[in-house]
Design an enzyme around this catalytic site. Structure first.
Site, PDB file in Angstrom:
ATOM      1  N   SER A 143       0.945  -1.346   0.070  1.00  7.26           N
ATOM      2  CA  SER A 143      -0.039   0.000   0.005  1.00  7.26           C
ATOM      3  C   SER A 143       0.900   1.162  -0.040  1.00  7.26           C
ATOM      4  O   SER A 143       2.093   0.898   0.363  1.00  7.26           O
ATOM      5  CB  SER A 143      -0.962  -0.022   1.235  1.00  7.26           C
ATOM      6  OG  SER A 143      -1.457   1.300   1.475  1.00  7.26           O
ATOM      7  N   TYR A 156      -1.941  -1.044  10.268  1.00  8.57           N
ATOM      8  CA  TYR A 156      -2.123  -1.552   8.943  1.00  8.57           C
ATOM      9  C   TYR A 156      -0.717  -1.117   8.051  1.00  8.57           C
ATOM     10  O   TYR A 156      -0.168  -1.884   7.521  1.00  8.57           O
ATOM     11  CB  TYR A 156      -3.222  -0.554   8.267  1.00  8.57           C
ATOM     12  CG  TYR A 156      -3.382  -0.859   6.772  1.00  8.57           C
ATOM     13  CD1 TYR A 156      -4.036  -1.841   6.494  1.00  8.57           C
ATOM     14  CD2 TYR A 156      -3.002  -0.060   5.822  1.00  8.57           C
ATOM     15  CE1 TYR A 156      -4.343  -2.241   5.084  1.00  8.57           C
ATOM     16  CE2 TYR A 156      -3.154  -0.108   4.442  1.00  8.57           C
ATOM     17  CZ  TYR A 156      -3.823  -1.207   4.206  1.00  8.57           C
ATOM     18  OH  TYR A 156      -4.141  -1.535   2.545  1.00  8.57           O
ATOM     19  N   ALA A 157      -0.028  -0.098   8.788  1.00 13.63           N
ATOM     20  CA  ALA A 157       1.242   0.262   7.713  1.00 13.63           C
ATOM     21  C   ALA A 157       2.196  -0.571   8.160  1.00 13.63           C
ATOM     22  O   ALA A 157       3.187  -1.081   7.385  1.00 13.63           O
ATOM     23  CB  ALA A 157       1.547   1.649   8.289  1.00 13.63           C
ATOM     24  N   SER A 159       1.924  -3.694   8.542  1.00 18.59           N
ATOM     25  CA  SER A 159       1.434  -4.910   7.985  1.00 18.59           C
ATOM     26  C   SER A 159       2.161  -4.692   6.325  1.00 18.59           C
ATOM     27  O   SER A 159       2.666  -5.683   5.747  1.00 18.59           O
ATOM     28  CB  SER A 159       0.110  -5.410   8.099  1.00 18.59           C
ATOM     29  OG  SER A 159      -0.490  -4.522   7.205  1.00 18.59           O
TER      30      SER A 159
END
Length: 253
Positions: A143, A156-157, A159
């Protein structure tokens, strides 16, 4: 006439195939002549994706939170389907939470699905029972938030940053097997996941602000499917260990 984008007859496993980028990628690869193992926990979504793909494709309901079940399940399917040339790990779950409220179990689940599942699949794929031995290609999905910072996004970052590091490590380790490993880092794509993220915010202007952060506007699932098809093809035969941003200019600012 030789077509370097030709992937007819090649076989791939795709996680997250029930919706969003996974469904778009499955449909495109099927149109390009690939045969697919469509993987997701959402069986109804898998059935819908299969209807849009080739009738030679198979579906596999798999819980990516249980990596200990992968090996037996994948090997069993491949035994009948045939050995595969690669896989695309598109499955992922969002996690919006400021540091003060981050939950260890939730963060672990996000890491398992977004990051470790891809590593475990790579371990299984590289065995002689699963890998077809040619045209080897793995595509992992990160991402823009594996590249740039964002508040309330540390779980999230984490991962997605891990996916990028794993891509480079795997690319070096698997080069001797002629297996290429690359990573796509999408910006915000109009998918069900983005709807989930948007619903976490009360302001109606959230989506509008997101679009302004992308000079070319928000992306479509097909934008990611296109780059994945390229990375699987012989057009990318000298590309490995790369992190490719497909983000409408998000990280160019």
């Amino acid at each position: 006439m030789f077509n370097p984008l030709d992937i007819r007859g090649r076989k791939y496993l795709i996680t997250g195939a029930a919706s969003g980028m996974g469904r778009a990628t499955s449909i495109l690869l099927s149109k390009l002549g690939a045969h697919l193992i469509l993987v997701d926990i959402n069986l109804e979504g898998l059935e819908q994706t299969k209807l849009a793909c080739s009738d030679t494709d198979v579906i596999l309901q798999l819980d990516l939170l249980k990596p200990e079940t992968f090996k037996k399940t994948v090997e069993s399917v491949v035994k009948d389907f045939g050995k595969i040339n690669g896989f695309i790990h598109l499955a992922g779950i969002p996690y919006v939470s400021p540091l003060r409220t981050i939950n260890p179990k939730k963060a672990q689940d996000v890491y398992l699905v977004n990051s470790y599942a891809g590593i475990e699949l790579a371990r299984i794929f590289t065995s002689k029972k699963v890998f077809a031995g040619e045209f080897g290609s793995i595509v992992l999905i990160s991402s823009v938030y594996g590249l740039v910072g964002s508040s309330a996004n540390v779980g999230y970052a984490m991962s997605k940053g891990a996916v990028q590091s794993a891509t480079k490590a795997l690319a070096i380790e698997l080069a001797s097997k002629n297996i290429r490993v690359n990573c796509v880092a999408p910006g915000f794509i109009k998918t069900e996941m983005m709807d989930d993220i948007s619903s976490s915010f009360s302001s109606d202007s959230y989506l509008s602000n997101l679009e302004k952060m992308h000079p070319l506007g928000l992306g479509e699932s097909t934008d990611i499917a296109n780059i994945i098809a390229f990375l699987l093809s012989d057009m990318a035969k000298w590309i490995t260990g790369s992190i490719i941003s497909v983000d409408g200019g998000f990280t160019a600012q």
